[in-house]
Write a protein that holds these residues in place. Structure first.
Motif, PDB file in Angstrom:
ATOM      1  N   ALA A 249       0.958  -1.224   0.060  1.00  0.00           N
ATOM      2  CA  ALA A 249      -0.065  -0.034   0.029  1.00  0.00           C
ATOM      3  C   ALA A 249       0.942   1.182   0.071  1.00  0.00           C
ATOM      4  O   ALA A 249       0.602   2.011  -0.923  1.00  0.00           O
ATOM      5  CB  ALA A 249      -0.715  -0.030   1.301  1.00  0.00           C
ATOM      6  N   ASP A 250       1.848   1.537   0.896  1.00  0.00           N
ATOM      7  CA  ASP A 250       2.619   2.652   1.145  1.00  0.00           C
ATOM      8  C   ASP A 250       3.897   2.506   1.241  1.00  0.00           C
ATOM      9  O   ASP A 250       4.835   3.272   1.060  1.00  0.00           O
ATOM     10  CB  ASP A 250       1.953   3.351   2.292  1.00  0.00           C
ATOM     11  CG  ASP A 250       0.570   3.667   2.071  1.00  0.00           C
ATOM     12  OD1 ASP A 250       0.461   4.465   1.266  1.00  0.00           O
ATOM     13  OD2 ASP A 250      -0.318   3.461   2.881  1.00  0.00           O
ATOM     14  N   ASN A 251       4.439   1.137   1.502  1.00  0.00           N
ATOM     15  CA  ASN A 251       5.804   1.016   1.878  1.00  0.00           C
ATOM     16  C   ASN A 251       6.764   2.166   2.710  1.00  0.00           C
ATOM     17  O   ASN A 251       7.692   2.675   2.355  1.00  0.00           O
ATOM     18  CB  ASN A 251       6.820   0.889   0.375  1.00  0.00           C
ATOM     19  CG  ASN A 251       8.264   0.516   0.543  1.00  0.00           C
ATOM     20  OD1 ASN A 251       8.552  -0.209   1.440  1.00  0.00           O
ATOM     21  ND2 ASN A 251       8.953   0.794  -0.388  1.00  0.00           N
ATOM     22  N   GLU A 252       5.769   2.192   3.931  1.00  0.00           N
ATOM     23  CA  GLU A 252       6.391   3.121   4.976  1.00  0.00           C
ATOM     24  C   GLU A 252       7.755   3.166   5.127  1.00  0.00           C
ATOM     25  O   GLU A 252       8.464   4.206   5.642  1.00  0.00           O
ATOM     26  CB  GLU A 252       5.565   3.303   6.209  1.00  0.00           C
ATOM     27  CG  GLU A 252       4.179   3.571   6.017  1.00  0.00           C
ATOM     28  CD  GLU A 252       3.449   2.287   5.748  1.00  0.00           C
ATOM     29  OE1 GLU A 252       3.826   1.383   5.423  1.00  0.00           O
ATOM     30  OE2 GLU A 252       1.954   2.533   6.003  1.00  0.00           O
ATOM     31  N   ARG A 253       8.363   1.926   5.264  1.00  0.00           N
ATOM     32  CA  ARG A 253       9.987   1.710   5.695  1.00  0.00           C
ATOM     33  C   ARG A 253      10.726   1.754   4.642  1.00  0.00           C
ATOM     34  O   ARG A 253      12.115   1.929   4.666  1.00  0.00           O
ATOM     35  CB  ARG A 253       9.880   0.335   6.193  1.00  0.00           C
ATOM     36  CG  ARG A 253       9.298   0.297   7.612  1.00  0.00           C
ATOM     37  CD  ARG A 253       9.633  -1.238   8.390  1.00  0.00           C
ATOM     38  NE  ARG A 253      11.139  -1.108   8.475  1.00  0.00           N
ATOM     39  CZ  ARG A 253      11.678  -0.666   9.784  1.00  0.00           C
ATOM     40  NH1 ARG A 253      10.668   0.018  10.703  1.00  0.00           N
ATOM     41  NH2 ARG A 253      12.786  -0.847   9.884  1.00  0.00           N
ATOM     42  N   GLN A 254      10.342   2.195   3.449  1.00  0.00           N
ATOM     43  CA  GLN A 254      11.017   2.647   2.217  1.00  0.00           C
ATOM     44  C   GLN A 254      11.994   1.584   1.808  1.00  0.00           C
ATOM     45  O   GLN A 254      13.278   1.720   1.696  1.00  0.00           O
ATOM     46  CB  GLN A 254      11.812   4.105   2.208  1.00  0.00           C
ATOM     47  CG  GLN A 254      10.850   4.922   2.473  1.00  0.00           C
ATOM     48  CD  GLN A 254      11.367   6.423   2.642  1.00  0.00           C
ATOM     49  OE1 GLN A 254      12.549   6.441   3.102  1.00  0.00           O
ATOM     50  NE2 GLN A 254      10.776   7.551   2.094  1.00  0.00           N
ATOM     51  N   LEU A 255      11.334   0.372   1.713  1.00  0.00           N
ATOM     52  CA  LEU A 255      12.236  -0.798   1.380  1.00  0.00           C
ATOM     53  C   LEU A 255      13.078  -0.895  -0.185  1.00  0.00           C
ATOM     54  O   LEU A 255      12.066  -0.403  -0.935  1.00  0.00           O
ATOM     55  CB  LEU A 255      11.526  -2.282   1.422  1.00  0.00           C
ATOM     56  CG  LEU A 255      10.741  -2.469   2.900  1.00  0.00           C
ATOM     57  CD1 LEU A 255      10.273  -3.673   3.198  1.00  0.00           C
ATOM     58  CD2 LEU A 255      11.881  -2.195   4.046  1.00  0.00           C
ATOM     59  N   ALA A 256      14.053  -1.050  -0.260  1.00  0.00           N
ATOM     60  CA  ALA A 256      14.680  -1.152  -1.675  1.00  0.00           C
ATOM     61  C   ALA A 256      14.499  -2.370  -2.442  1.00  0.00           C
ATOM     62  O   ALA A 256      14.690  -3.469  -1.917  1.00  0.00           O
ATOM     63  CB  ALA A 256      15.928  -0.596  -1.331  1.00  0.00           C
ATOM     64  N   LEU A 257      14.055  -2.240  -3.745  1.00  0.00           N
ATOM     65  CA  LEU A 257      13.913  -3.297  -4.602  1.00  0.00           C
ATOM     66  C   LEU A 257      15.169  -3.900  -5.131  1.00  0.00           C
ATOM     67  O   LEU A 257      16.098  -3.024  -5.599  1.00  0.00           O
ATOM     68  CB  LEU A 257      12.849  -2.733  -5.726  1.00  0.00           C
ATOM     69  CG  LEU A 257      12.327  -3.977  -6.790  1.00  0.00           C
ATOM     70  CD1 LEU A 257      11.548  -4.681  -5.871  1.00  0.00           C
ATOM     71  CD2 LEU A 257      11.696  -3.320  -7.990  1.00  0.00           C
ATOM     72  N   PHE A 258      15.466  -4.965  -5.079  1.00  0.00           N
ATOM     73  CA  PHE A 258      16.721  -5.612  -5.588  1.00  0.00           C
ATOM     74  C   PHE A 258      16.563  -6.028  -7.053  1.00  0.00           C
ATOM     75  O   PHE A 258      15.651  -6.759  -6.924  1.00  0.00           O
ATOM     76  CB  PHE A 258      17.087  -6.784  -4.545  1.00  0.00           C
ATOM     77  CG  PHE A 258      18.462  -7.574  -5.246  1.00  0.00           C
ATOM     78  CD1 PHE A 258      19.477  -6.782  -5.287  1.00  0.00           C
ATOM     79  CD2 PHE A 258      18.290  -8.624  -5.009  1.00  0.00           C
ATOM     80  CE1 PHE A 258      20.530  -7.477  -5.734  1.00  0.00           C
ATOM     81  CE2 PHE A 258      19.451  -9.563  -5.483  1.00  0.00           C
ATOM     82  CZ  PHE A 258      20.457  -8.843  -5.684  1.00  0.00           C
TER      83      PHE A 258
END
Length: 649
Positions: free
Chosen positions: A296-305
């Motif tokens: 929905a929002d990716n609040e933790r701003q995870l990085a796409l590998f």
């Protein structure tokens, strides 16, 4: 009374664990079934056989019975149930599920597919029953095909439990759908799209959101998730405070129910959280990635590998499982996708201490943003039956008439009586939901009598509808009033904080309802700014001495008219950690109030849901709290806020 309560709790435990494992295999040669992925969902208008082809390979499978076929006219007696196993396309682990055929086949109209998922540490349904979390019998009798799944690491399925990992459980779920489309020619389609629904609670609710978010063909049409999560970082670590009771319970139950199939990283994370009084940042990333909140929002701003579109990971050298970078950041391979409209009927327990009302509200808000008919109802059922819960005893004593009436069915393990929001029965609502959304017949509002309003369960058998979820509301000072002055509230923390601080808020002049999500805006400190500034940045990680690591647990309570002992409403608290300002949403609550009832704020230094997760810093044995709280106090019918002039603090 004690015997009755024990029976109810035992039944709840058995049902939650059974509803709430190993095996494996090598990847078999795949058949070149090719269903064309149509990413757009057009409005349903026809039920002709599909021209879709699946481009993803579907491995060979072993089935206890030959599949029914409308095309060949074989095995169409109906009502059969059989086991299927195939290797996962991800790693070859066994995927095992149970196919329930519709009671009677109709090769003209054909049959929508419903996926059913079990709870954490449980296993698939093998006999059609009418359990409120897995109502297989009512669904097959209504003409649906049901597939009940042993999730990865559970039951007979292989692999380790990774808690709805998009790259593992998610891929397995997509593969099951691909299998169904290429093997079951009696499924129903409209506009070349499979008509698909899903049902289940807890872990069985989590799989529905996962499949909705990862399926490249966007096949989901209707969902009925119950008592499940929005963000596991909130569910297990709200306010950066570990829910130690639930961390311990899930660790033990996960291995006990699955034969030791918990993923090593998951097991160590739960245990380390208890020992260290914190969950490590990569583990929080892990939990966030395994939640609807990431998509929905990716609040933790995870990085796409970017792994070149391969199945390869950059693996943690210790566990060999979790992809992280050299500086400890979590990386992932499944991207966020644009939401699409889906019809969602969600139920949540108001007293649930694992996945509280706030989880459901966030899912409700996000799914409405995506479109579709989305409704939120609550009921007395939930994970709190498995937790130490003084409020459950208080509620049982206050509702002896209700529980006495339900005792005969509770004693048999039938908990459907706890699955109602007022006169709305969860199983009837589930079947009606699918009938309207997948078959286009019937009027679901004849069963869901609140329409699209929020249905709040206040006590078993008593509910109220509200037009929306109220966040905040009437404001009251968090202060001690002495001779007309407002002074900070003194709250104790740590192992010695056995009793809460009680802050009077208001006395109700007439009947009302408190229903929604309170908000809190307070400052926590020593009362002397110079002392607040002396906090250390680092200390012994176990004791945190001198770090000002204050931990408080805040909830809304009520002192009933004529009584002196406060009751913590729905046994719900929200942690606050550290000094400084805290502007937070408290845990959602719903309760009917009578004239003369007094609302209070209850500030604990420790709470049973967070057993052992109290402040270990002896420097912060006592702190000062000041600010305000806002409460969603509504009229008795729930339709509007109670007039402010009736509320005096």
């Amino acid at each position: 009374m004690n015997h009755m309560t024990r029976l109810a709790l035992v039944c709840a435990i058995v049902t939650l664990l059974a509803a709430c494992g190993g095996g494996g295999g090598k990847t078999a040669s795949a058949t070149p079934d090719t269903v064309r992925a149509d990413a757009s969902r057009a409005p349903h208008s026809s039920s002709r056989q599909p021209t879709r082809t699946i481009s993803r390979p579907v491995p060979e499978n072993s089935s206890e019975m030959a599949h029914a076929s409308c095309n060949s006219g074989e095995n169409l007696s109906g009502g059969r149930s059989y086991r299927v196993q195939m290797p996962s396309r991800v790693d070859g682990a066994a995927i095992v599920f149970q196919v329930f055929e519709p009671a009677l086949f109709d090769c003209d109209t054909r049959h929508p597919l419903i996926l059913q998922g079990h709870g954490f540490s449980g296993s698939r349904t093998t006999e059609a029953g009418d359990d409120l979390l897995s109502p297989v019998r009512p669904l097959v009798e209504a003409g649906y095909t049901v597939i009940s799944i042993d999730q990865r690491g559970h039951g007979e399925s292989g692999g380790t439990i990774r808690v709805m990992d998009p790259d593992f459980e998610g891929e397995d779920l997509v593969q099951i759908l691909d299998w169904a489309e290429t093997r079951l020619d009696y499924l129903k389609y409209e506009d070349n799209n499979l008509l698909l629904g899903a049902v289940g609670g807890s872990y069985g609710g989590g799989f529905q959101y996962l499949l909705y978010n990862v399926d490249p063909d966007r096949r989901m049409d209707a969902m009925v998730p119950q008592i499940t999560w929005h963000d596991l970082t909130y569910s297990l670590n709200p306010g950066d405070v570990t829910k130690n009771y639930w961390l311990a319970f899930l660790s033990l139950a996960g291995d006990a129910g699955s034969g030791g199939s918990m993923d090593p990283y998951l097991r160590s994370t739960l245990i380390d959280g208890i020992v260290n009084n914190r969950v490590a940042e990569p583990a929080l990333d892990f939990f966030h990635y395994h939640s609807p909140s990431y998509f929905a929002d990716n609040e933790r701003q995870l990085a796409l590998f970017d792994s070149g579109n391969t199945q390869e990971y950059l693996l943690d050298p210790i566990t060999g499982q979790i992809p992280i970078t050299g500086d400890g950041r979590y990386i992932l391979k499944t991207p966020q996708r644009e939401p699409y409209p889906v019809d969602v009927l969600m139920f949540q327990g108001m007293r649930d201490s694992l996945f509280p009302f706030n989880d459901a509200y966030e899912n409700y808000r996000i799914m409405k943003r995506g479109g579709g008919d989305v409704r939120l109802l609550t009921y007395p059922f939930g994970h709190h039956y498995l937790a130490p819960n003084a409020g459950l005893i208080q509620e049982t004593l206050a509702n002896l008439t209700f529980y006495a009436g339900e005792l005969p069915t509770l004693a048999t393990g039938d908990l459907n009586g706890l699955g109602n929001c007022g006169d709305i029965e969860v199983t009837r609502a589930t079947v009606a939901w699918f009938n309207e959304k997948l078959l286009g017949k019937g009027d679901v509002n004849n069963v869901i009598t609140t329409g699209d309003q929020i249905c709040y369960t206040l006590t078993p058998g008593d509910a109220v509808a509200a037009p929306e979820v109220t966040v905040g509301g009437a404001r009251f000072a968090v202060a001690n009033k002495v001779l007309g002055a407002e002074l900070p509230v003194t709250a104790t923390t740590g192992a010695g904080a056995l009793l809460p601080a009680i802050v009077p808020l208001t006395t109700l002049p007439e009947e009302a309802v408190i229903a929604g999500i309170p908000t809190l805006d307070v400052t926590v400190g020593f009362g002397v700014p110079e002392l607040d500034a002396l906090c250390l940045d680092e200390s012994d990680p176990v004791t945190a001495t001198g770090t000002c690591d204050a931990i408080l647990f805040v909830g809304v309570g009520v002192i009933r008219s004529g009584l002196s002992v406060p009751e913590l409403i729905d046994e719900q608290v929200q942690p606050l950690r550290g000094l400084g300002r805290h502007s937070v949403e408290l845990t959602g609550i719903a309760e009917r109030l009578q004239a003369g009832d007094r609302l209070v704020l209850m500030i604990y230094g420790q709470h049973s849901t967070f057993a052992g997760a109290f402040s270990r810093d002896i420097v912060t044995a006592s702190v000062q709290v000041s600010g305000e709280v806002a409460l969603p106090i509504l009229t008795p019918d729930g339709q509007q806020a109670l007039a402010p002039e009736l509320l005096a603090d």
